[in-house]
Design an enzyme around this catalytic site. Sequence first.
Site, PDB file in Angstrom:
ATOM      1  N   ASN A   1     -15.551   0.380   4.197  1.00 41.05           N
ATOM      2  CA  ASN A   1     -15.571   1.325   2.968  1.00 41.05           C
ATOM      3  C   ASN A   1     -16.120   2.706   3.426  1.00 41.05           C
ATOM      4  OD1 ASN A   1     -14.178  -0.151   0.956  1.00 41.05           O
ATOM      5  ND2 ASN A   1     -16.284  -1.393   0.757  1.00 41.05           N
TER       6      ASN A   1
ATOM      7  N   CYS B   1      -7.424  -3.997   2.216  1.00 38.01           N
ATOM      8  CA  CYS B   1      -6.921  -2.774   1.750  1.00 38.01           C
ATOM      9  C   CYS B   1      -5.578  -2.826   1.794  1.00 38.01           C
ATOM     10  CB  CYS B   1      -7.655  -1.642   2.581  1.00 38.01           C
ATOM     11  SG  CYS B   1      -7.108  -0.047   1.752  1.00 38.01           S
TER      12      CYS B   1
ATOM     13  N   CYS C   1      -5.298   2.898  -4.644  1.00 42.45           N
ATOM     14  CA  CYS C   1      -5.721   1.490  -4.312  1.00 42.45           C
ATOM     15  C   CYS C   1      -4.831   0.418  -4.181  1.00 42.45           C
ATOM     16  CB  CYS C   1      -6.974   1.015  -5.174  1.00 42.45           C
ATOM     17  SG  CYS C   1      -7.531  -0.409  -4.615  1.00 42.45           S
ATOM     18  N   GLY C   2      -4.312   0.093  -3.057  1.00 42.91           N
ATOM     19  CA  GLY C   2      -3.085  -0.815  -2.974  1.00 42.91           C
ATOM     20  C   GLY C   2      -3.281  -1.942  -3.545  1.00 42.91           C
ATOM     21  N   THR C   3      -4.452  -2.670  -3.352  1.00 44.99           N
ATOM     22  CA  THR C   3      -4.877  -4.096  -3.967  1.00 44.99           C
ATOM     23  C   THR C   3      -4.967  -4.030  -5.473  1.00 44.99           C
ATOM     24  OG1 THR C   3      -7.075  -4.010  -3.188  1.00 44.99           O
ATOM     25  CG2 THR C   3      -5.507  -5.301  -1.697  1.00 44.99           C
TER      26      THR C   3
ATOM     27  N   ASN D   1     -13.373  -3.885  -7.618  1.00 42.51           N
ATOM     28  CA  ASN D   1     -12.756  -2.467  -7.871  1.00 42.51           C
ATOM     29  C   ASN D   1     -12.321  -2.489  -9.462  1.00 42.51           C
ATOM     30  OD1 ASN D   1     -13.125  -1.962  -5.230  1.00 42.51           O
ATOM     31  ND2 ASN D   1     -10.928  -2.520  -4.977  1.00 42.51           N
TER      32      ASN D   1
ATOM     33  N   GLU E   1     -13.260   2.269  -6.792  1.00 40.30           N
ATOM     34  CA  GLU E   1     -13.309   1.402  -5.784  1.00 40.30           C
ATOM     35  C   GLU E   1     -14.818   1.079  -5.403  1.00 40.30           C
ATOM     36  OE1 GLU E   1     -10.464   1.050  -2.328  1.00 40.30           O
ATOM     37  OE2 GLU E   1      -9.497   2.728  -3.207  1.00 40.30           O
ATOM     38  N   ARG E   2     -15.171  -0.038  -5.308  1.00 42.66           N
ATOM     39  CA  ARG E   2     -16.579  -0.366  -4.912  1.00 42.66           C
ATOM     40  C   ARG E   2     -16.825   0.177  -3.454  1.00 42.66           C
ATOM     41  NH1 ARG E   2     -16.499  -6.552  -2.911  1.00 42.66           N
ATOM     42  NH2 ARG E   2     -14.385  -6.216  -1.678  1.00 42.66           N
TER      43      ARG E   2
END
Length: 285
Positions: free
Chosen positions: A77, A86, A227-229, A194, A218-219
Amino acid sequence: MPRTVPFTKGHGTGNDFVLIADPDGELDLTDDQVAALCDRHFGIGADGMLRVVRSTAIDEGAAAAASGAEWFMDYRNADGSKAEMCGNGTRVFARYLLETGLAGIDDGLSIGTRAGVKRLTRSDDGFEVDLGPFAIAPDETLVRARGLPVARPGVGVDVGNPHVVVALSSVSELADLDLAYQPLLDPAPRAGANVEFVVPEDPLVRDGVGAIRMRVFERGVGETLSCGTGVAAAALAVRHWAGAAAPDRWIVDVPGGRLGVRVSGESVLLSGPASLVYTGEVALA
């Protein structure tokens, strides 16, 4: 003198990364060094760092190496902390491997991550990555965010890393969120999560494909353009809320562009573009 290393800057729908090739695992980057690289004022600037290392050259890559995945995506990150996975990063990582000649993708490309091996194939808009099995938590999480007058319930979704997804009532409510401040979760997940805020399109489903809009905190990073996930988690949450008749294909619009989500059996797949922007050299802090 500080060590100078080559780097590449890349992004997937605006979710941007610093990529550093370290095939033999010779670099031992500290959290502070990673944070300095990702700093948008004093460094290169990115949402995270992707270290390109052979699975055999990193302790966490043993299982990936055993499964035949030559390369491991050591994702960090922007604050330097390690993360499991990610989704956008896997596509940018794949783009880098292909353009540098380190790997091919004719029959698919397997990449090691801390959330297991992820397999990528080409798609019409770039790459599709199989994120693997997902899980939806049975209990709700209460979410407080700057710009929301009252706390909202969120659903926990695990797609290799943890997410909490919150449904909002309108595009204006989504726009009014101030994600310069980290949302507060109750109960707070031990490893953090997240947080995605979603609004369904009207109609929700058209020609058998669902559509939503999303913003994400996002954390370890803050708000990102994508953010893909998180996109996958958001689609899975809305699909869960919609019930048995909900479609398996989704389009998710984020500030950085558009991504596709596909549910196949017990797995969720993410598709979208990936670009390499420029290369250079940087002195490590």
